[in-house]
Design a protein around this motif. Sequence first.
Motif, PDB file in Angstrom:
ATOM      1  N   UNK A  97       0.539  -1.030  -0.110  1.00  0.00           N
ATOM      2  CA  UNK A  97       0.318   0.282  -0.176  1.00  0.00           C
ATOM      3  C   UNK A  97       1.028   1.052  -0.066  1.00  0.00           C
ATOM      4  N   UNK A  98       2.140   1.387   0.821  1.00  0.00           N
ATOM      5  CA  UNK A  98       2.783   2.570  -0.006  1.00  0.00           C
ATOM      6  C   UNK A  98       3.126   3.122  -0.908  1.00  0.00           C
ATOM      7  N   UNK A  99       3.601   2.157  -1.324  1.00  0.00           N
ATOM      8  CA  UNK A  99       3.373   1.983  -3.171  1.00  0.00           C
ATOM      9  C   UNK A  99       2.305   2.138  -4.091  1.00  0.00           C
ATOM     10  N   UNK A 100       1.231   2.917  -3.269  1.00  0.00           N
ATOM     11  CA  UNK A 100       0.380   2.641  -4.187  1.00  0.00           C
ATOM     12  C   UNK A 100      -0.462   3.434  -5.317  1.00  0.00           C
ATOM     13  N   UNK A 101       0.032   4.975  -5.181  1.00  0.00           N
ATOM     14  CA  UNK A 101      -0.105   6.435  -5.160  1.00  0.00           C
ATOM     15  C   UNK A 101       0.911   6.253  -6.891  1.00  0.00           C
ATOM     16  N   UNK A 102       2.544   5.212  -7.107  1.00  0.00           N
ATOM     17  CA  UNK A 102       3.217   5.155  -7.995  1.00  0.00           C
ATOM     18  C   UNK A 102       2.165   3.840  -9.581  1.00  0.00           C
ATOM     19  N   UNK A 103       1.281   3.212  -7.964  1.00  0.00           N
ATOM     20  CA  UNK A 103       0.589   2.203  -9.365  1.00  0.00           C
ATOM     21  C   UNK A 103      -0.840   2.957  -9.875  1.00  0.00           C
ATOM     22  N   UNK A 104      -0.936   3.637  -9.409  1.00  0.00           N
ATOM     23  CA  UNK A 104      -2.604   4.611  -9.751  1.00  0.00           C
ATOM     24  C   UNK A 104      -1.609   5.824 -10.435  1.00  0.00           C
ATOM     25  N   UNK A 105      -0.483   5.906 -10.725  1.00  0.00           N
ATOM     26  CA  UNK A 105      -0.129   6.839 -10.702  1.00  0.00           C
ATOM     27  C   UNK A 105       0.195   5.839 -12.789  1.00  0.00           C
ATOM     28  N   UNK A 106       0.346   4.795 -12.481  1.00  0.00           N
ATOM     29  CA  UNK A 106       0.966   4.154 -14.399  1.00  0.00           C
ATOM     30  C   UNK A 106      -0.881   4.153 -14.832  1.00  0.00           C
ATOM     31  N   UNK A 107      -1.435   3.549 -13.133  1.00  0.00           N
ATOM     32  CA  UNK A 107      -2.964   3.629 -14.220  1.00  0.00           C
ATOM     33  C   UNK A 107      -3.652   4.894 -15.475  1.00  0.00           C
ATOM     34  N   UNK A 108      -3.327   6.114 -14.523  1.00  0.00           N
ATOM     35  CA  UNK A 108      -3.764   7.878 -15.225  1.00  0.00           C
ATOM     36  C   UNK A 108      -2.881   7.551 -16.122  1.00  0.00           C
ATOM     37  N   UNK A 109      -2.104   6.996 -16.456  1.00  0.00           N
ATOM     38  CA  UNK A 109      -0.376   7.157 -17.571  1.00  0.00           C
ATOM     39  C   UNK A 109      -1.177   6.519 -18.646  1.00  0.00           C
ATOM     40  N   UNK A 110      -1.672   5.339 -17.893  1.00  0.00           N
ATOM     41  CA  UNK A 110      -2.125   4.285 -19.528  1.00  0.00           C
ATOM     42  C   UNK A 110      -3.136   4.802 -20.105  1.00  0.00           C
ATOM     43  N   UNK A 111      -4.462   6.174 -19.302  1.00  0.00           N
ATOM     44  CA  UNK A 111      -5.861   6.858 -19.476  1.00  0.00           C
ATOM     45  C   UNK A 111      -5.015   7.561 -20.666  1.00  0.00           C
ATOM     46  N   UNK A 112      -4.095   7.932 -19.784  1.00  0.00           N
ATOM     47  CA  UNK A 112      -3.383   9.658 -20.974  1.00  0.00           C
ATOM     48  C   UNK A 112      -3.298   8.887 -22.505  1.00  0.00           C
ATOM     49  N   UNK A 113      -1.639   7.705 -22.156  1.00  0.00           N
ATOM     50  CA  UNK A 113      -2.064   7.060 -23.774  1.00  0.00           C
ATOM     51  C   UNK A 113      -3.104   7.169 -24.624  1.00  0.00           C
ATOM     52  N   UNK A 114      -4.245   6.395 -23.863  1.00  0.00           N
ATOM     53  CA  UNK A 114      -5.759   5.414 -24.390  1.00  0.00           C
ATOM     54  C   UNK A 114      -6.501   6.555 -25.139  1.00  0.00           C
ATOM     55  N   UNK A 115      -6.825   8.095 -24.307  1.00  0.00           N
ATOM     56  CA  UNK A 115      -6.679   9.149 -24.866  1.00  0.00           C
ATOM     57  C   UNK A 115      -6.149   9.871 -26.414  1.00  0.00           C
ATOM     58  N   UNK A 116      -4.833   9.935 -26.057  1.00  0.00           N
ATOM     59  CA  UNK A 116      -4.041  10.435 -26.911  1.00  0.00           C
ATOM     60  C   UNK A 116      -4.606   9.498 -28.653  1.00  0.00           C
ATOM     61  N   UNK A 117      -4.758   8.043 -28.246  1.00  0.00           N
ATOM     62  CA  UNK A 117      -4.533   6.677 -28.662  1.00  0.00           C
ATOM     63  C   UNK A 117      -5.853   7.159 -29.790  1.00  0.00           C
ATOM     64  N   UNK A 118      -7.474   7.345 -28.999  1.00  0.00           N
ATOM     65  CA  UNK A 118      -8.599   7.789 -29.605  1.00  0.00           C
ATOM     66  C   UNK A 118      -8.984   9.134 -30.338  1.00  0.00           C
ATOM     67  N   UNK A 119      -8.110   9.406 -29.321  1.00  0.00           N
ATOM     68  CA  UNK A 119      -8.466  11.366 -30.356  1.00  0.00           C
ATOM     69  C   UNK A 119      -7.060  11.326 -32.097  1.00  0.00           C
ATOM     70  N   UNK A 120      -6.659  10.194 -31.575  1.00  0.00           N
ATOM     71  CA  UNK A 120      -5.911  10.242 -33.504  1.00  0.00           C
ATOM     72  C   UNK A 120      -6.778   9.714 -34.091  1.00  0.00           C
ATOM     73  N   UNK A 121      -7.605   8.048 -33.890  1.00  0.00           N
ATOM     74  CA  UNK A 121      -8.321   7.701 -34.367  1.00  0.00           C
ATOM     75  C   UNK A 121      -9.233   8.776 -34.960  1.00  0.00           C
ATOM     76  N   UNK A 122     -10.082   9.553 -33.543  1.00  0.00           N
ATOM     77  CA  UNK A 122     -11.286  10.328 -34.545  1.00  0.00           C
ATOM     78  C   UNK A 122     -10.673  11.734 -35.822  1.00  0.00           C
ATOM     79  N   UNK A 123      -9.452  11.410 -35.760  1.00  0.00           N
ATOM     80  CA  UNK A 123      -8.969  12.600 -36.436  1.00  0.00           C
ATOM     81  C   UNK A 123      -8.792  12.143 -37.798  1.00  0.00           C
ATOM     82  N   UNK A 124      -8.557  11.363 -37.841  1.00  0.00           N
ATOM     83  CA  UNK A 124      -7.889  10.791 -38.903  1.00  0.00           C
ATOM     84  C   UNK A 124      -9.575  10.538 -40.161  1.00  0.00           C
TER      85      UNK A 124
END
Length: 444
Positions: A416-443
């Motif tokens: 649990x003391x390292x959970x903030x880094x796990x949640x940070x990783x998940x938010x960064x995954x979402x960030x990359x996902x949004x970027x991909x979906x944005x590129x798909x809409x702009x296609x």
Amino acid sequence: MPKILKFTQFSLRDFLVAAGPAALAIVVTCLLAYWLVDPSPPSQVTLSTGQENSAYEAFGKKYAAALARFNVHVALKPSQGSQENLARLQDPESGVDIAFVQSGSSELEAAEQKGLVSLGSLFTEPVWLFMRDTRNITQLSQLRGMKINVGPEGSGVPALFRKLLSVNGVEPKQLKLSSLENTPATVELLAGRIDGLVFSSAPDAPLIQMLLQTPGIKLFDFALAEAYTRRFPFLSHVVLPRGIVDLGRDLPRKDYHLIAPTATLVARADLHPAVVDLFVQAATDIHGGAGWFHRKGDFPTASYTEIPVSRAAQRFYKEGPPLLRRYLPFWLANFFERMWVVVVALGALILPLSRIIPPLYVWKVRSRVYRWYGQLRAVEQAIEDVPHDLQADVYPAQLKRLNDIEDRVNRISIPLSFADELYGLRSHINFVRRRVTGLMRAEP
């Protein structure tokens, strides 16, 4: 519950991975130090004693009884005497670890070359020359032509007696020397078939006690004892006091001057130090009292021996028994005394490892999160500058890849003391996902 157990305050697995090499190094160091210091003394040693009814035989039994209290078995091996004992110590095949040796039997250089050490001098063993009362002998030079038993060659008496004859100008061939053992020689003397016999023994020997009280047998008085000690430094001048044998019968009826070498305990240099301590402690108990020729506390001692005294014995004579030995059982005290090297080695290892392991543990836990950032960077590189004709295939494939990464990340077990880094990783995954979906809409 299994899902809850994935998130704990501490990761035992990561700690074991981080501390495992250090723990292995500590174990190896302990085993190596244990082997080097050899903390466990042998459970059996062999003591070479002497002839039947001799003082060496009697004292050997006392040593065996003393060391038996510490579960050390002392195997007694009879011998002809000092010279044979010395030869056994010098022969590794003899199996003898320790023996009684008369002073003057060896030289310093020879003892060092053979790897022998002394545990100290135990008692004086005067030269006893018993003769029939019909002989009026006052000088050794008067022994010419007589039948004298000097004992077997394995004892120290023949060589010593020849030295005494030589300073009196007597050649051994001028006497009829025999080499019977002590008991049959005594029978021959009492039967009148020999004129005299020579012992070198403590007065405790049964044959000495008997002959001192036997009518018709007299003891030779070394009136020039002091002169003998000046010619032979390993000898000392002792006096047998009048009446010491039997005060009621006034035996002997005068003071007798005697010359005396000392009996020493000699051992191989590789004898375990703990066993050396046990023998020296037993020697203190057995020989520490007053005797016919010494005061209480005179023996045992590191003096009167030409063989170098072992360090363990010297330390015992100077400081007494080790402190732990006074309060703990022998085996436990010996273990702590000998294993201080392990304690030092552990201190030398644990101190730096205590600074290395915590950061290593943190790195190991975080690596389970950080390694997924490599996957995210691979996705981002895969969507950079994609040709228009490939975008319809690349973007959905990378989006599927992201979903797979997120699914696997959600299964990571992390404290649990390292959970903030796990949640940070998940938010960064979402960030990359949004970027991909944005590129798909702009296609187009």
